[in-house]
Design a protein around this motif. Structure first.
Motif, PDB file in Angstrom:
ATOM      1  N   CYS A 126      -5.799  85.182  31.151  1.00  0.00           N
ATOM      2  CA  CYS A 126      -7.091  84.170  32.104  1.00  0.00           C
ATOM      3  C   CYS A 126      -7.913  83.999  31.815  1.00  0.00           C
ATOM      4  O   CYS A 126      -8.940  84.785  31.108  1.00  0.00           O
ATOM      5  CB  CYS A 126      -6.534  85.465  33.667  1.00  0.00           C
ATOM      6  SG  CYS A 126      -5.464  85.635  34.819  1.00  0.00           S
ATOM      7  N   CYS A 153      -6.703  86.210  39.971  1.00  0.00           N
ATOM      8  CA  CYS A 153      -7.618  85.788  39.728  1.00  0.00           C
ATOM      9  C   CYS A 153      -8.386  84.994  40.744  1.00  0.00           C
ATOM     10  O   CYS A 153      -9.698  85.116  41.539  1.00  0.00           O
ATOM     11  CB  CYS A 153      -7.391  84.468  38.846  1.00  0.00           C
ATOM     12  SG  CYS A 153      -7.474  85.245  37.446  1.00  0.00           S
ATOM     13  N   CYS A 205      -2.103  82.679  40.265  1.00  0.00           N
ATOM     14  CA  CYS A 205      -2.678  83.478  39.999  1.00  0.00           C
ATOM     15  C   CYS A 205      -3.388  84.193  41.124  1.00  0.00           C
ATOM     16  O   CYS A 205      -4.321  84.342  41.421  1.00  0.00           O
ATOM     17  CB  CYS A 205      -3.655  83.600  38.775  1.00  0.00           C
ATOM     18  SG  CYS A 205      -3.889  85.034  38.210  1.00  0.00           S
ATOM     19  N   HIS A 234      -5.217  77.059  38.196  1.00  0.00           N
ATOM     20  CA  HIS A 234      -4.850  78.494  38.039  1.00  0.00           C
ATOM     21  C   HIS A 234      -4.941  79.616  39.434  1.00  0.00           C
ATOM     22  O   HIS A 234      -4.232  80.354  39.188  1.00  0.00           O
ATOM     23  CB  HIS A 234      -6.094  78.331  36.869  1.00  0.00           C
ATOM     24  CG  HIS A 234      -6.548  80.644  36.820  1.00  0.00           C
ATOM     25  ND1 HIS A 234      -4.549  81.103  35.707  1.00  0.00           N
ATOM     26  CD2 HIS A 234      -6.510  81.453  36.873  1.00  0.00           C
ATOM     27  CE1 HIS A 234      -4.660  82.416  35.324  1.00  0.00           C
ATOM     28  NE2 HIS A 234      -5.612  82.892  36.422  1.00  0.00           N
TER      29      HIS A 234
HETATM   30 ZN   LIG Z   1      -5.844  84.870  36.350  1.00  0.00          ZN
END
Ligand SMILES: [Zn+2]
Length: 289
Positions: free
Chosen positions: A208, A241, A238, A234
């Motif tokens: 990440c 995150c 994710c 991303h």
């Molecule tokens: Zn991530």
């Protein structure tokens, strides 16, 4: 025709200064009255103690009554005021640090006193917002002083990065790099409250990106459109995150909605009398009260 209050246009800081230079002491009083609540808040965030913040405010305003005529207007009035307040905060912190170091040596206390203070509180007695604001103050005090002043000026007081740089006499690049580190540190301290407890704080997975720093850089328009698009992709994929970014966003929101405290009346009175003693009123009785 008498203008209604909504039609009344407030004089700008520059207009008030000009009037003060022309001998209108009330203009100077009005200028100080306009800025003092935020200077007080700045002192509260920097010192963490209302009594210290009161002293900083008083020292700042009295210094202003002595030096306002030397202010040439190269920066904004608020930038100038914050830079004076900041020097008083630093002096106070230095004195306290020396005193604290002595106590520390005497009592052999390890660890962070702010952490101890936080642990003694009973969270279930506090509403979440109150808890967050208390934790925010603890997080600010846990910051390194250089990061703290940048963070408070930019994210609590809302100065531009340029104005922060001018207030502190450092480069915009230095402001931004301290700011990114401070934001991540403050968010990390608040994260357990946002997520319920430490174990619920989402951990970033291997591979990440450093989304918290990138979030902060993006706020300062330091991220290219391409990188921004990559980050968005991303975040879409994710969950952890995404949650981390949301907590960063909530942290900054909490800072930016920090309430402006009321300036204690005794300080307002002291500053008024200092002004009257230091700034003569050459216009005669009409400009005095
Ligand atoms: Zn991530």
């Amino acid at each position: 025709m008498t203008p209604t209050p909504t039609e009344k246009v407030e004089p700008t800081d520059a207009e008030l200064l000009e009037a003060a230079r022309g001998g209108d002491r009330r203009a100077l009083e009005a200028l100080i009255a306009r800025h003092q609540p935020r200077i007080f808040r700045f002192g509260m965030r920097m010192c963490g103690d209302p009594e210290d913040a009161k002293d900083v405010l008083q020292d700042t305003l009295v210094a202003v009554t002595r030096t306002w005529n030397d202010f040439r207007g190269e920066s904004s009035v608020s930038t100038w005021l914050y830079s004076i307040a900041r020097s008083f905060c630093l002096k106070r912190r230095r004195k306290e640090k020396q005193a604290a170091d002595r106590v520390e040596t005497l009592e052999h206390q390890g660890g962070d006193s702010f952490v101890h203070a936080a642990a003694e509180r009973q969270p279930d007695q506090l509403v979440r917002d109150g808890e967050l604001r208390t934790a925010l103050q603890d997080a600010l005090l846990a910051l390194d002083e250089k990061q703290r002043e940048v963070f408070v000026l930019r994210d609590v007081e809302g100065l531009s990065a340029r104005d922060v740089a001018d207030s502190l006499g450092i480069s915009v690049e230095a402001v931004k790099s301290r700011l990114h580190r401070a934001r991540v540190a403050v968010r990390n301290r608040l994260a357990p409250i946002f997520f319920g407890d430490e174990s619920q704080v989402p951990a970033s997975r291997p591979g990440c990106p450093d989304v918290l720093t990138m979030y902060s850089q993006n706020e300062e328009q330091e991220i290219s459109a391409d990188l921004c698009a990559e980050m968005e992709r991303h975040l879409e994929a994710c969950e952890s995150c995404r949650a981390a970014c949301d907590s960063m966003k909530a942290t900054l929101h909490l800072c930016r909605t920090s309430p402006v405290p009321e300036v204690p009346p005794e300080i307002q009175a002291q500053v008024r009398s200092a002004l009257r003693a230091l700034v003569p009123s050459p216009l005669g009785p009409s400009s005095t009260d």
